[in-house]
Design a protein around this motif. Structure first.
Motif, PDB file in Angstrom:
ATOM      1  N   ILE A 159       0.598  -1.315  -0.098  1.00  0.00           N
ATOM      2  CA  ILE A 159       0.104   0.221   0.013  1.00  0.00           C
ATOM      3  C   ILE A 159       0.890   1.221   0.111  1.00  0.00           C
ATOM      4  CG2 ILE A 159      -2.033  -1.212   1.008  1.00  0.00           C
ATOM      5  CD1 ILE A 159      -0.896   0.074   3.768  1.00  0.00           C
ATOM      6  N   TRP A 160       2.078   1.229   0.238  1.00  0.00           N
ATOM      7  CA  TRP A 160       3.088   2.308   0.377  1.00  0.00           C
ATOM      8  C   TRP A 160       4.506   1.964   0.278  1.00  0.00           C
ATOM      9  CZ3 TRP A 160       7.240   4.063   3.262  1.00  0.00           C
ATOM     10  CH2 TRP A 160       7.564   5.323   3.208  1.00  0.00           C
ATOM     11  N   GLN A 161       5.121   2.692  -0.385  1.00  0.00           N
ATOM     12  CA  GLN A 161       6.698   2.289  -0.648  1.00  0.00           C
ATOM     13  C   GLN A 161       7.398   3.774  -0.866  1.00  0.00           C
ATOM     14  OE1 GLN A 161       8.340   1.050  -4.748  1.00  0.00           O
ATOM     15  NE2 GLN A 161       8.821  -0.711  -3.605  1.00  0.00           N
ATOM     16  N   GLY A 162       8.304   3.532   0.052  1.00  0.00           N
ATOM     17  CA  GLY A 162       9.206   4.727   0.170  1.00  0.00           C
ATOM     18  C   GLY A 162      10.776   4.524  -0.462  1.00  0.00           C
ATOM     19  N   LYS A 163      11.302   5.496  -1.057  1.00  0.00           N
ATOM     20  CA  LYS A 163      12.516   5.012  -1.604  1.00  0.00           C
ATOM     21  C   LYS A 163      13.505   6.279  -1.467  1.00  0.00           C
ATOM     22  CE  LYS A 163      14.452   5.051  -6.455  1.00  0.00           C
ATOM     23  NZ  LYS A 163      14.212   5.210  -7.692  1.00  0.00           N
ATOM     24  N   GLY A 164      14.725   5.920  -0.942  1.00  0.00           N
ATOM     25  CA  GLY A 164      15.678   6.782  -0.636  1.00  0.00           C
ATOM     26  C   GLY A 164      16.879   6.487  -1.263  1.00  0.00           C
ATOM     27  N   VAL A 185      16.579   6.762   6.614  1.00  0.00           N
ATOM     28  CA  VAL A 185      14.991   6.265   7.031  1.00  0.00           C
ATOM     29  C   VAL A 185      14.208   7.539   7.353  1.00  0.00           C
ATOM     30  CG1 VAL A 185      13.888   5.017   8.756  1.00  0.00           C
ATOM     31  CG2 VAL A 185      15.960   3.824   7.749  1.00  0.00           C
ATOM     32  N   SER A 186      14.798   8.238   8.027  1.00  0.00           N
ATOM     33  CA  SER A 186      14.085   9.428   8.675  1.00  0.00           C
ATOM     34  C   SER A 186      13.536  10.221   7.159  1.00  0.00           C
ATOM     35  CB  SER A 186      15.014  10.432   9.316  1.00  0.00           C
ATOM     36  OG  SER A 186      14.548  11.660   9.614  1.00  0.00           O
ATOM     37  N   LYS A 187      14.335  10.562   6.212  1.00  0.00           N
ATOM     38  CA  LYS A 187      13.894  11.298   5.151  1.00  0.00           C
ATOM     39  C   LYS A 187      12.854  10.395   4.143  1.00  0.00           C
ATOM     40  CE  LYS A 187      17.561  14.307   4.754  1.00  0.00           C
ATOM     41  NZ  LYS A 187      18.330  15.301   3.970  1.00  0.00           N
ATOM     42  N   ILE A 188      12.943   9.160   4.173  1.00  0.00           N
ATOM     43  CA  ILE A 188      11.936   8.217   3.610  1.00  0.00           C
ATOM     44  C   ILE A 188      10.671   8.432   4.319  1.00  0.00           C
ATOM     45  CG2 ILE A 188      11.320   5.750   2.781  1.00  0.00           C
ATOM     46  CD1 ILE A 188      14.542   5.405   2.528  1.00  0.00           C
ATOM     47  N   MET A 189      10.811   8.145   5.606  1.00  0.00           N
ATOM     48  CA  MET A 189       9.569   8.108   6.264  1.00  0.00           C
ATOM     49  C   MET A 189       8.952   9.489   6.685  1.00  0.00           C
ATOM     50  SD  MET A 189       9.123   4.678   6.795  1.00  0.00           S
ATOM     51  CE  MET A 189       7.558   4.838   7.869  1.00  0.00           C
ATOM     52  N   ALA A 190       9.527  10.586   6.313  1.00  0.00           N
ATOM     53  CA  ALA A 190       8.715  11.654   6.451  1.00  0.00           C
ATOM     54  C   ALA A 190       7.937  11.682   5.263  1.00  0.00           C
ATOM     55  CB  ALA A 190       9.863  12.776   6.041  1.00  0.00           C
ATOM     56  N   GLN A 191       7.858  10.967   4.257  1.00  0.00           N
ATOM     57  CA  GLN A 191       6.831  10.893   3.273  1.00  0.00           C
ATOM     58  C   GLN A 191       5.822  10.109   3.716  1.00  0.00           C
ATOM     59  OE1 GLN A 191       7.527  11.939  -0.355  1.00  0.00           O
ATOM     60  NE2 GLN A 191       9.073  13.085   0.798  1.00  0.00           N
ATOM     61  N   TYR A 192       5.654   9.474   4.679  1.00  0.00           N
ATOM     62  CA  TYR A 192       4.449   8.590   5.161  1.00  0.00           C
ATOM     63  C   TYR A 192       3.731   9.177   6.403  1.00  0.00           C
ATOM     64  CZ  TYR A 192       1.505   5.153   6.866  1.00  0.00           C
ATOM     65  OH  TYR A 192       0.072   4.228   7.397  1.00  0.00           O
ATOM     66  N   PRO A 193       2.610   9.617   6.592  1.00  0.00           N
ATOM     67  CA  PRO A 193       1.655   8.985   5.589  1.00  0.00           C
ATOM     68  C   PRO A 193       1.633  10.094   4.211  1.00  0.00           C
ATOM     69  CG  PRO A 193       0.312  10.106   7.242  1.00  0.00           C
ATOM     70  CD  PRO A 193       1.841  10.069   7.550  1.00  0.00           C
ATOM     71  N   PRO A 194       0.946   9.512   3.167  1.00  0.00           N
ATOM     72  CA  PRO A 194       0.964  10.080   1.896  1.00  0.00           C
ATOM     73  C   PRO A 194       0.038  11.379   2.111  1.00  0.00           C
ATOM     74  CG  PRO A 194      -0.098   8.244   1.458  1.00  0.00           C
ATOM     75  CD  PRO A 194       0.608   8.050   3.055  1.00  0.00           C
TER      76      PRO A 194
END
Length: 190
Positions: free
Chosen positions: A151-156, A175-184
């Motif tokens: 349901i969600w994919q983050g990429k760094g 990880v911090s920068k990727i997870m900043a994108q969640y939730p969309p």
């Protein structure tokens, strides 16, 4: 002339430092997923075991993800709403810099008394500079447990380090920068 050479050296240093420290991120998600109902998580061991990195780096990544998930209000659970998985890729990047403009020019080079930054006159002093760096890509996948769907994919994407002291911080940054994108940030449908 001296002021110009100092400014050029400072600019070159600034470009090198900023290009090595940044992490470029993006994310994708299922527009039909209801992210507000997701409150618990667990790690998807089968997927994580397939990641082609050292067990030490896997643990570093998982600790960083767990800290980010807990900070977002998730609870780790034996019966989770979502499973977290990771996978990685790496590319060796080769950059060739031609710092010569025909006969003479500005650039790095030389040896002995001719080394350093400054004017290079003659054909033999302006050799291209080659640098290689390892660029890593970290994917973080969130899989809806009951639907068994991504349901969600983050990429760094960014440069990696072999320095053990800096590695943990670099992984946390990824990880911090990727997870900043969640939730969309889902725009309201009009």
């Amino acid at each position: 002339m001296k002021k110009l050479s100092k400014m050029m050296a400072l600019l070159a240093l600034l470009i090198v430092v900023t290009s090595c420290s940044s992490v470029r991120v993006s994310s994708d998600y299922d527009r039909k997923a209801n992210f507000e109902t997701l409150k618990t998580f667990a790690f998807f061991k089968t997927g994580i075991d397939k990641a082609e990195i050292s067990d030490l780096d896997k643990r570093r990544i998982l600790r960083a993800i767990e800290a980010e998930m807990l900070a977002k209000g998730f609870t780790k659970s034996e019966n989770p709403d979502i499973l977290v998985s990771i996978f990685t890729k790496s590319n060796q990047r080769v950059d060739v810099y031609n710092n010569s403009w025909g006969f003479g020019g500005w650039g790095w080079g030389g040896f002995g008394p001719w080394g350093g930054f400054g004017p290079r006159w003659g054909w033999g002093f302006n050799q291209p500079a080659v640098s290689t760096n390892v660029e890593g890509i970290l994917f973080i996948d969130l899989v809806h447990t009951s639907k068994k769907e991504l349901i969600w994919q983050g990429k760094g994407t960014g440069y990696l380090t072999d320095n053990v002291e800096k590695k943990e911080e670099r992984i946390k940054e990824f990880v911090s920068k990727i997870m900043a994108q969640y939730p969309p940030q889902i725009a309201a449908v009009k």
